[in-house]
Scaffold this motif. Structure first.
Motif, mmCIF file in Angstrom:
data_model
loop_
_atom_site.group_PDB
_atom_site.id
_atom_site.type_symbol
_atom_site.label_atom_id
_atom_site.label_comp_id
_atom_site.label_asym_id
_atom_site.label_seq_id
_atom_site.Cartn_x
_atom_site.Cartn_y
_atom_site.Cartn_z
ATOM 1 N N GLY A 1 -25.518 6.872 -87.911
ATOM 2 C CA GLY A 1 -24.944 6.016 -86.873
ATOM 3 C C GLY A 1 -25.686 6.184 -85.561
ATOM 4 O O GLY A 1 -26.001 5.211 -84.860
ATOM 5 N N ALA A 2 -26.003 7.445 -85.237
ATOM 6 C CA ALA A 2 -26.696 7.718 -83.974
ATOM 7 C C ALA A 2 -28.096 7.100 -83.973
ATOM 8 O O ALA A 2 -28.529 6.510 -82.981
ATOM 9 N N TYR A 3 -28.796 7.207 -85.114
ATOM 10 C CA TYR A 3 -30.140 6.614 -85.179
ATOM 11 C C TYR A 3 -30.071 5.086 -85.165
ATOM 12 O O TYR A 3 -30.995 4.426 -84.674
ATOM 13 N N THR A 4 -28.988 4.526 -85.703
ATOM 14 C CA THR A 4 -28.818 3.072 -85.613
ATOM 15 C C THR A 4 -28.767 2.650 -84.142
ATOM 16 O O THR A 4 -29.413 1.680 -83.735
ATOM 17 N N ALA A 5 -28.016 3.423 -83.355
ATOM 18 C CA ALA A 5 -27.931 3.131 -81.924
ATOM 19 C C ALA A 5 -29.301 3.267 -81.266
ATOM 20 O O ALA A 5 -29.665 2.486 -80.389
ATOM 21 N N PHE A 6 -30.055 4.260 -81.720
ATOM 22 C CA PHE A 6 -31.393 4.474 -81.160
ATOM 23 C C PHE A 6 -32.308 3.286 -81.471
ATOM 24 O O PHE A 6 -33.075 2.819 -80.616
ATOM 25 N N LEU A 7 -32.194 2.760 -82.701
ATOM 26 C CA LEU A 7 -33.049 1.640 -83.088
ATOM 27 C C LEU A 7 -32.666 0.363 -82.367
ATOM 28 O O LEU A 7 -33.527 -0.415 -81.960
ATOM 29 N N LEU A 8 -31.347 0.149 -82.200
ATOM 30 C CA LEU A 8 -30.904 -1.109 -81.607
ATOM 31 C C LEU A 8 -30.968 -1.087 -80.082
ATOM 32 O O LEU A 8 -31.146 -2.120 -79.441
ATOM 33 N N GLN A 9 -30.780 0.123 -79.503
ATOM 34 C CA GLN A 9 -30.792 0.265 -78.038
ATOM 35 C C GLN A 9 -29.772 -0.659 -77.366
ATOM 36 O O GLN A 9 -30.010 -1.154 -76.274
ATOM 37 N N ASP A 10 -28.666 -0.911 -78.036
ATOM 38 C CA ASP A 10 -27.655 -1.795 -77.447
ATOM 39 C C ASP A 10 -26.284 -1.341 -77.939
ATOM 40 O O ASP A 10 -25.980 -1.448 -79.127
ATOM 41 N N MET A 11 -25.491 -0.833 -77.017
ATOM 42 C CA MET A 11 -24.218 -0.226 -77.379
ATOM 43 C C MET A 11 -23.284 -1.189 -78.115
ATOM 44 O O MET A 11 -22.660 -0.829 -79.109
ATOM 45 N N VAL A 12 -23.209 -2.422 -77.639
ATOM 46 C CA VAL A 12 -22.243 -3.364 -78.217
ATOM 47 C C VAL A 12 -22.627 -3.724 -79.653
ATOM 48 O O VAL A 12 -21.783 -3.771 -80.546
ATOM 49 N N PHE B 1 -38.077 9.468 -88.362
ATOM 50 C CA PHE B 1 -37.985 9.401 -86.898
ATOM 51 C C PHE B 1 -38.662 10.580 -86.213
ATOM 52 O O PHE B 1 -38.671 10.670 -84.994
ATOM 53 N N GLY B 2 -39.208 11.513 -86.986
ATOM 54 C CA GLY B 2 -39.831 12.686 -86.389
ATOM 55 C C GLY B 2 -38.816 13.780 -86.123
ATOM 56 O O GLY B 2 -37.629 13.495 -85.919
ATOM 57 N N ALA B 3 -39.280 15.029 -86.125
ATOM 58 C CA ALA B 3 -38.367 16.152 -85.955
ATOM 59 C C ALA B 3 -37.790 16.285 -84.542
ATOM 60 O O ALA B 3 -36.655 16.697 -84.378
ATOM 61 N N PRO B 4 -38.561 15.950 -83.480
ATOM 62 C CA PRO B 4 -37.987 16.147 -82.135
ATOM 63 C C PRO B 4 -36.809 15.203 -81.869
ATOM 64 O O PRO B 4 -36.738 14.118 -82.462
ATOM 65 N N ASN B 5 -35.917 15.635 -80.981
ATOM 66 C CA ASN B 5 -34.773 14.800 -80.623
ATOM 67 C C ASN B 5 -35.222 13.546 -79.885
ATOM 68 O O ASN B 5 -36.234 13.562 -79.195
ATOM 69 N N VAL B 6 -34.468 12.482 -80.058
ATOM 70 C CA VAL B 6 -34.722 11.268 -79.275
ATOM 71 C C VAL B 6 -33.520 11.007 -78.375
ATOM 72 O O VAL B 6 -32.422 11.501 -78.615
ATOM 73 N N GLN B 7 -33.764 10.261 -77.310
ATOM 74 C CA GLN B 7 -32.710 9.983 -76.343
ATOM 75 C C GLN B 7 -32.347 8.502 -76.419
ATOM 76 O O GLN B 7 -33.234 7.658 -76.514
ATOM 77 N N VAL B 8 -31.064 8.194 -76.414
ATOM 78 C CA VAL B 8 -30.650 6.800 -76.339
ATOM 79 C C VAL B 8 -30.153 6.570 -74.919
ATOM 80 O O VAL B 8 -29.194 7.207 -74.489
#
Lengths: 282, 343
Positions: free
Chosen positions: A46-57, A108-115
């Motif tokens: 779910g978190a990576y989905t948010a990262f890919l979409l970059q849109d909360m809604v 997505f790579g091992a390092p953390n990503v930020q949304v």
């Protein structure tokens, strides 16, 4: 005093996230006797989905669908062969969780990503930041939706029947297989929503789910199996206890305190906060 | 009588005579490490396979044993001063908790007694209230998670994330010497052998039958007038003691103890090893730990990332197709062969 009050939204929002996660767990555990360790990876999805979409809604329904479908696939392909063997499902789903984590690392790579949080969620009222308020709102919406589903819809009432007595429900003509599928879908979907909520308070990494899964299981144990009320109260309790234990002692002792509190609580209510009354032994 | 002990005797001869002669020191050291894990696995085989208690926190007991030993080693090397990592984290005086661990007898007994006491306390609290099955599994897992966070957080006491390493000597023997490592290997193999025989004796005793009965029908056992909580607590404590001893042996063999070696994942990995070997047979648990340890080394030497996929896949396959593990498959094959010969 302000420092003390500042912990309140933190504790409540952790509780809210735990609530969303534990709702799915308590029903898969209570209804099917499945201990789904891969549930944490649905949060991560779910978190990576948010990262890919970059849109909360957009991310909220998308994450619900992505995680829900993942849960559905897992249930149909593997877990349904394991009903009645809870300890085996635990090990099986842990294998699945390993594979999914490594998959996320490769994709997505091992390092953390930020949304980045949306602009309309910055700021806050008094001690309540908007992003934490939003998470609490999500949890309330999730709980209300599940409650409405369970009590107001035919499918939901059938679900309750299966939770209470699977054999009897099956003999009354309820298609328990379908109910199981649906429960898994909704429960996993809610974990996906929890994942989106988590992007508002921290970075996203392949191991995101592992930080929450143990606590979420403690919520299930303390709240009682398959109990909506239990999961809600226990999630809030553990979330608050967690944040205040970190505040009063230090962060490293907080988990020990929470675990000790849960074990102490089980001395009073060994089956958790709420118990399904039945005459079944073991 | 002789026939019954033949398999054990063969394995013992291979492990105690052939392996030290044939393997190069590096491989022998690895085998010693797997055998340490096998001791933990034996405890899991007893608690889970025979007693039905899925314990996901054996790493905690392993760690208590390991840290006890590491504290003793660090103190002997510091010769009255402060261990190196304490100097780095700015600790000025030896913490009171550390003081008694300068005594080897105290350190070694704590390596076993610490885990046993913790298991008795936890077991009494949990089993008395008839908390069991998955609940118990989750509580032990939470224990492992909490323990790691505690160890990482108490940097000055425990060395934090890095744990403790750089051990040079044990009881006056240089740990880098091949002869010391060979001696250590023999000790580990001997301890495993003795514990295996003792556990097998325990399982074949009346107590062992009671344990299996508790696993299969706890309420019935209670109705017959026994106390299942007591039976389970004793077994849980025994498995914890084994894990503690294994931890204490692990430290001089491998030369490090850190939170990463005893958290949720390593604890689960050992349970998986037992499942792969065959949880219903004690020898299966030991075999599983050695096989999985070997597989992990072999595959992560080749491709580090692939190991996680492989481990996960292995897990899924074993649980779906062969839930009785290698031992179960071997028994089935042996049974088929026997019936084929009979006809």
């Amino acid at each position: 005093m302000t420092a003390f009050l500042n912990q309140l939204p933190i504790g409540l929002s952790i509780g809210a996230v735990l609530m969303l996660i534990a709702l799915g767990l308590t029903f898969t555990f209570g209804q099917m006797g499945v201990i789904n360790m891969a549930h944490g990876e649905f949060i991560m999805a779910g978190a990576y989905t948010a990262f890919l979409l970059q849109d909360m809604v957009l991310a909220l329904p998308a994450a619900f669908l992505v995680a829900g479908v993942m849960g559905l696939i897992l249930e149909r392909s593997a877990i349904r062969h394991f009903y009645g063997r809870p300890l085996d499902t635990l090990l099986l789903t842990w294998g699945v969780s390993l594979v999914l984590q490594q998959l996320a690392r490769d994709l997505f790579g091992a390092p953390n990503v930020q949304v980045p949080a949306p602009a309309w969620l910055s700021g806050g009222v008094g001690i309540l930041p908007y992003n934490r308020l939003f998470i609490m709102g999500l949890a309330v919406a999730g709980v209300v939706a599940v409650w409405l589903y369970l009590t107001r819809t035919g499918l939901g009432r059938r679900t309750q029947a299966v939770v209470q007595n699977r054999q009897l429900a099956a003999t009354s003509g309820i298609d328990t297989g379908r109910v199981d599928m649906l429960t898994f879908f909704i429960g996993s979907g809610l974990a996906g929503v929890a994942g989106v909520a988590l992007t508002l308070i921290g970075p996203v990494g392949p191991a995101l789910g592992t930080y929450y899964i143990v606590d979420a299981f403690l919520v299930v144990v303390a709240g009682g199996l398959g109990q909506l009320r239990g999961a809600v109260l226990a999630a809030l309790g553990l979330g608050l206890l967690n944040s205040y234990a970190e505040f009063w002692s230090d962060a490293s002792l907080a988990k020990v305190i929470v675990l000790a509190a849960v074990i102490a609580f089980l001395q009073v209510r060994p089956q958790g906060l709420f118990v399904l009354r039945s005459r079944v032994l073991t | 009588m002789i026939k019954r002990h033949l398999p054990f005797a063969t394995v013992a001869v291979i492990a105690l005579v052939a392996a030290p002669l044939l393997l190069e020191p590096f491989r022998l050291g690895l085998l010693a490490k797997y055998l340490c894990y096998a001791i933990v696995a034996l405890g899991i085989g007893l608690a889970w396979g025979k007693g039905g208690m899925l314990t996901l926190g054996q790493g905690v007991f392993f760690g208590l044993g390991g840290y006890s030993m590491a504290m003793y080693l660090k103190l002997t090397e510091a010769e009255g001063g402060l261990p190196d990592f304490m100097v780095w984290s700015g600790v000025e005086e030896l913490p009171a908790l550390w003081v008694p661990f300068a005594n080897p007898v105290f350190a070694l007994s704590m390596a076993v007694l610490g885990p046993v006491v913790l298991a008795v306390v936890l077991g009494t609290l949990v089993f008395r209230q008839r908390v069991r099955g998955a609940y118990f599994a989750i509580l032990t897992q939470a224990l492992a998670a909490a323990m790691v966070i505690l160890l990482v957080g108490q940097q000055g006491l425990t060395g934090g994330t890095n744990g403790m390493t750089n051990f040079f000597e044990l009881f006056g023997q240089d740990l880098a010497e091949d002869s010391t490592q060979r001696g250590l290997y023999l000790v580990v193999a001997g301890v495993l052998g003795v514990l295996y025989l003792a556990t097998r004796q325990l399982v074949n005793s009346r107590y062992g039958r009671l344990l299996v009965a508790v696993r299969d029908g706890e309420d019935r056992v209670r109705f017959l007038g026994y106390d299942p909580a007591l039976v389970k607590t004793v077994t849980f404590a025994a498995s914890a003691g084994m894990a503690g001893l294994a931890g204490a042996l692990f430290v001089p063999v491998v030369g490090i103890i850190s939170p990463a070696l005893l958290g949720v994942v390593p604890s689960l990995e050992l349970v998986v090893a037992v499942a792969v070997g065959g949880r219903h047979v004690l020898a299966g648990a030991v075999l599983g730990a050695v096989v999985m340890g070997y597989a992990k080394t072999a595959f992560s030497e080749q491709f580090a990332d692939g190991w996680l996929y492989l481990q996960g896949a292995l897990f899924i396959v074993v649980m779906t197709l062969a839930s009785k593990g290698i031992a179960g498959v071997a028994q089935t094959v042996a049974g088929r062969l026997r019936s084929a010969r009979a006809t």
